[in-house]
Design a protein around this motif. Structure first.
Motif, short mmCIF file in Angstrom:
data_model
loop_
_atom_site.label_atom_id
_atom_site.label_comp_id
_atom_site.label_asym_id
_atom_site.label_seq_id
_atom_site.Cartn_x
_atom_site.Cartn_y
_atom_site.Cartn_z
N CYS A 156 7.96 6.30 -0.93
CA CYS A 156 6.86 5.36 -0.91
C CYS A 156 5.98 5.53 0.44
O CYS A 156 4.98 5.44 0.40
N ARG A 157 6.98 5.37 1.48
CA ARG A 157 6.48 5.28 2.75
C ARG A 157 5.91 6.50 3.23
O ARG A 157 4.66 6.56 3.92
N LYS A 160 2.21 6.82 1.63
CA LYS A 160 1.17 5.90 2.27
C LYS A 160 0.93 6.41 3.50
O LYS A 160 -0.18 6.06 4.40
N ASP A 161 1.65 7.33 4.27
CA ASP A 161 1.45 7.83 5.68
C ASP A 161 0.48 8.95 5.78
O ASP A 161 0.79 10.09 5.33
N ASN A 165 0.91 12.66 4.32
CA ASN A 165 0.24 12.80 2.95
C ASN A 165 -0.90 13.72 2.92
O ASN A 165 -2.06 13.48 2.00
N SER A 169 -6.13 8.62 2.50
CA SER A 169 -6.19 6.87 2.35
C SER A 169 -5.43 6.44 1.12
O SER A 169 -5.29 7.14 0.38
N LEU A 170 -5.15 5.44 1.20
CA LEU A 170 -4.52 4.58 -0.24
C LEU A 170 -5.74 4.99 -1.34
O LEU A 170 -5.25 5.21 -2.50
N ILE A 211 -1.13 -0.61 -5.29
CA ILE A 211 -2.19 -0.66 -4.18
C ILE A 211 -2.65 -1.93 -3.79
O ILE A 211 -2.80 -2.66 -2.66
N ALA A 215 0.64 -2.29 -1.58
CA ALA A 215 1.19 -1.14 -1.43
C ALA A 215 2.54 -1.29 -0.88
O ALA A 215 3.14 -0.57 0.25
N CYS A 217 6.58 -1.29 -0.49
CA CYS A 217 7.75 -0.02 -0.82
C CYS A 217 8.96 -0.84 -1.24
O CYS A 217 9.45 -1.81 -0.53
#
Length: 219
Positions: A156-157, A160-161, A165, A169-170, A211, A215, A217
């Motif tokens: 999950c983290r 989001k990073d 990623n 963005s989200l 989100i 968002a 985790c």
């Protein structure tokens, strides 16, 4: 004088590709038998089923945990391994033939992923694997997006990073999960493979709701 039959030069890549597919089909014998329909990947709860969780943070964690049934399924994890070597099959065993996807994710010189993986799934009649998976731009996820070995919270983290990623963005993550054709392949993996749970629409909605609720985790 003994004559030796010569193949045209243009046929050599085709012959090599067929040989690789043959090894692939034999080596993946642990997949679901193509003589029977692959079972469904399981149910996936919809967003509405989490509305009763009053705390938005707890609801966010629950939504991601449900979406993670897809993320941690073999259809996704096989392409997000800890190394540059993809996995395959429902048992997530090492890819056969052995292959290094390289930094590009598309293979290395002399053995690219598209030697076997075409723009669509390819049936392999008479084999134990049933089909060779395929979709446009078939490739392994970047090394920064490796999920294998991580906890749900770790995955999950990482998702989001932006540093891990692909700079997304989200909103980009939501769009990718909900509409990307490679993600969508997970529900249409071809004969001999179990689809990911639920549908891409339900999965995308879960990611969107995750989100929207912050968002959050899992620990």
């Amino acid at each position: 004088m003994q004559m030796t039959r010569q193949f045209p030069r243009t046929s050599l890549p085709v012959i090599a590709g067929l040989a690789i597919v043959a090894v692939f089909a034999i080596g993946d014998g642990r997949a679901i038998s193509p003589t029977t329909e692959a079972p469904a990947g399981g149910a996936l709860k919809g967003v509405a089923e989490f509305q009763s969780i009053a705390d938005s943070g707890a609801r966010s964690v629950a939504l991601f945990t449900e979406a993670a049934k897809v993320i941690t399924s073999p259809r996704c994890m096989n392409c997000h391994p800890a190394t540059r070597h993809p996995k395959q099959g429902d048992t997530m065993h090492p890819h056969m033939p052995p292959i290094n996807a390289g930094e590009s994710g598309t293979g290395i010189a002399g053995l690219s992923c598209n030697s076997c993986h075409r723009s669509t799934n390819t049936a392999v009649p008479g084999s134990r694997v049933g089909s060779v998976p395929g979709a446009e731009h078939w490739l392994l996820a970047p090394a920064s997006m490796a999920w294998e070995g991580l906890t749900l919270g770790g995955i999950c983290r990482q998702i989001k990073d932006p540093a891990r990623n692909g700079g997304r963005s989200l909103a980009d993550i939501h769009r990718h999960m909900e509409t990307d054709h490679l993600v969508g392949w997970a529900w249409h993996p071809g004969a001999g493979r179990r689809p990911a749970p639920g549908t891409q629409d339900v999965f995308g909605a879960l990611i969107g709701a995750w989100i929207a609720t912050g968002a959050e985790c899992p620990a």
